[in-house]
Design a protein around this motif. Structure first.
Motif, PDB file in Angstrom:
ATOM      1  N   VAL A  86       2.564  -6.385   3.685  1.00 53.58           N
ATOM      2  CA  VAL A  86       1.248  -6.121   4.267  1.00 53.58           C
ATOM      3  C   VAL A  86       0.350  -5.398   3.272  1.00 53.58           C
ATOM      4  O   VAL A  86      -0.823  -5.767   3.082  1.00 53.58           O
ATOM      5  CB  VAL A  86       1.410  -5.301   5.566  1.00 53.58           C
ATOM      6  CG1 VAL A  86       0.068  -4.741   6.008  1.00 53.58           C
ATOM      7  CG2 VAL A  86       1.999  -6.157   6.670  1.00 53.58           C
ATOM      8  N   SER A 109      -3.010  -5.362  17.376  1.00 50.62           N
ATOM      9  CA  SER A 109      -4.010  -6.159  16.660  1.00 50.62           C
ATOM     10  C   SER A 109      -5.191  -6.490  17.567  1.00 50.62           C
ATOM     11  O   SER A 109      -6.343  -6.518  17.123  1.00 50.62           O
ATOM     12  CB  SER A 109      -3.367  -7.449  16.139  1.00 50.62           C
ATOM     13  OG  SER A 109      -2.870  -8.241  17.205  1.00 50.62           O
ATOM     14  N   VAL A 124      -3.175  -0.577   8.333  1.00 46.60           N
ATOM     15  CA  VAL A 124      -2.307  -1.746   8.488  1.00 46.60           C
ATOM     16  C   VAL A 124      -0.840  -1.365   8.297  1.00 46.60           C
ATOM     17  O   VAL A 124       0.045  -1.864   9.010  1.00 46.60           O
ATOM     18  CB  VAL A 124      -2.728  -2.845   7.493  1.00 46.60           C
ATOM     19  CG1 VAL A 124      -1.743  -3.992   7.526  1.00 46.60           C
ATOM     20  CG2 VAL A 124      -4.122  -3.357   7.830  1.00 46.60           C
TER      21      VAL A 124
END
Length: 338
Positions: free
Chosen positions: A31, A262, A296
């Motif tokens: 990520v 998300s 993130v």
């Protein structure tokens, strides 16, 4: 119990824990790598650091920013420095807000976690209610109820959250005036529409999975045996088939929470709610690399932690998984134990 047997008993859990920790590290690395290079591809970070296009920063300010963020180093060196910051949990300062990223994440994370956990709890309540309604309704009327519930599940699972949230605002805030349209303030009423917006699509998907598993469990030998022993349909449902039907949906709860985190980006922006999702959206627009990577990475770590917790709950609920996880015992030791 011999020392060798004890070592074998601990080896399997140790391998499982090591595999989960390795997966967490891999997820965060992937990520962080994707986000770092994607944001760098959108433009020079120096522009974001100095306040965007048209900045009137002088040469000394520009050089100070270059030195502070090592922008005069090759890109691979900057990438490795970013990985070092993540590994040491020192994410640096936000380009736009001039605040430590750790402080920003710490301030916004509780709001997003509360929203996601409440949405997941509501999604599970709706899932169990749907399964009970369809299982307890029989005959022609039950068939009509089941068809209606299946239709609602499909509609719910494919409803985009931004559209669903807009509809809920229009109906319950603008037209009826029952609930606030934004999340300004600390009243519990401000959570209702965001939580429902997040929960309905997840509930639709989990209900479809649980319904299929419920039908399969209802036709399984253990359910037939329970009926043969004189158990009522309600007892078979509550003590046998419902627990087995919940296992596939339970296995997807980790994915569901990741989807909710998300989805919080859309919902927090739509309802003007503070949180990690809104912070991430604003940072992405400002090309604020440290904040985006930090947010993130935190979401990825939460997702991995929830998946591990879900696996543990599955082991506690389903004894068949515990038997599979138990290391095989050699015949000689089995005989000795007798």
């Amino acid at each position: 119990m011999t020392p060798a047997r004890t070592a074998r008993g601990w080896r399997a859990p140790a391998r499982w824990i090591a595999a989960k920790l390795g997966a967490a590290v891999l997820v965060v690395w992937v990520v962080a790598t994707v986000v770092f290079f994607a944001l760098r591809a959108t433009g020079d970070p120096l522009e974001a650091i100095l306040g965007g296009p048209g900045s009137q920063a002088g040469p000394e300010t520009v050089q100070a920013a270059i030195d502070r963020y090592a922008l005069d180093q090759p890109l691979i060196v900057q990438y490795l420095l970013q990985l070092r910051d993540i590994a040491t949990l020192q994410l640096g300062d936000s380009y736009a807000r001039r605040q430590p990223v750790n402080d920003l994440l710490e301030a916004q994370l509780p709001s997003t976690l509360l929203l996601a956990v409440l949405a997941l709890a509501l999604a599970w309540i709706l899932t169990v209610a749907s399964a009970l309604i369809q299982a307890l309704s029989r005959g022609r009327i039950g068939s009509a109820v089941g068809s209606a519930m299946r239709g609602l599940e499909i509609v719910a699972s494919v409803s985009p959250q931004f559209w669903l949230g807009a509809v809920l605002i229009m109906v319950f805030a603008s037209s009826l005036g029952w609930l606030p349209a934004t999340s300004a303030g600390s009243s519990p009423a401000t959570l209702v529409l965001p939580v429902v917006t997040l929960a309905i699509p997840i509930a639709g998907f989990l209900s479809q999975v649980s319904r299929d598993a419920l039908v399969e469990a209802d036709e399984a030998p253990f359910a037939t045996s329970a009926r043969a022993r004189g158990a009522s349909e309600a007892r078979v449902l509550l003590h046998h088939t419902l627990r087995h039907a919940a296992l596939p949906a339970l296995a997807l709860s980790g994915w569901a929470l990741g989807s909710l985190l998300s989805g919080a980006v859309v919902v927090e922006v739509l309802f003007a709610r503070p949180g990690l999702g809104r912070l991430l959206q604003e940072a992405a627009l400002q090309r604020d690399v440290p904040v985006v990577i930090g947010a993130v990475a935190v979401i990825a770590l939460i997702y991995v932690a929830v998946v591990i917790l879900t696996d543990l709950v599955e082991l506690a609920v389903d004894p068949r998984l515990r038997r599979r996880a138990r290391p095989p015992q050699p015949e000689a030791e089995t005989e000795a134990g007798r």
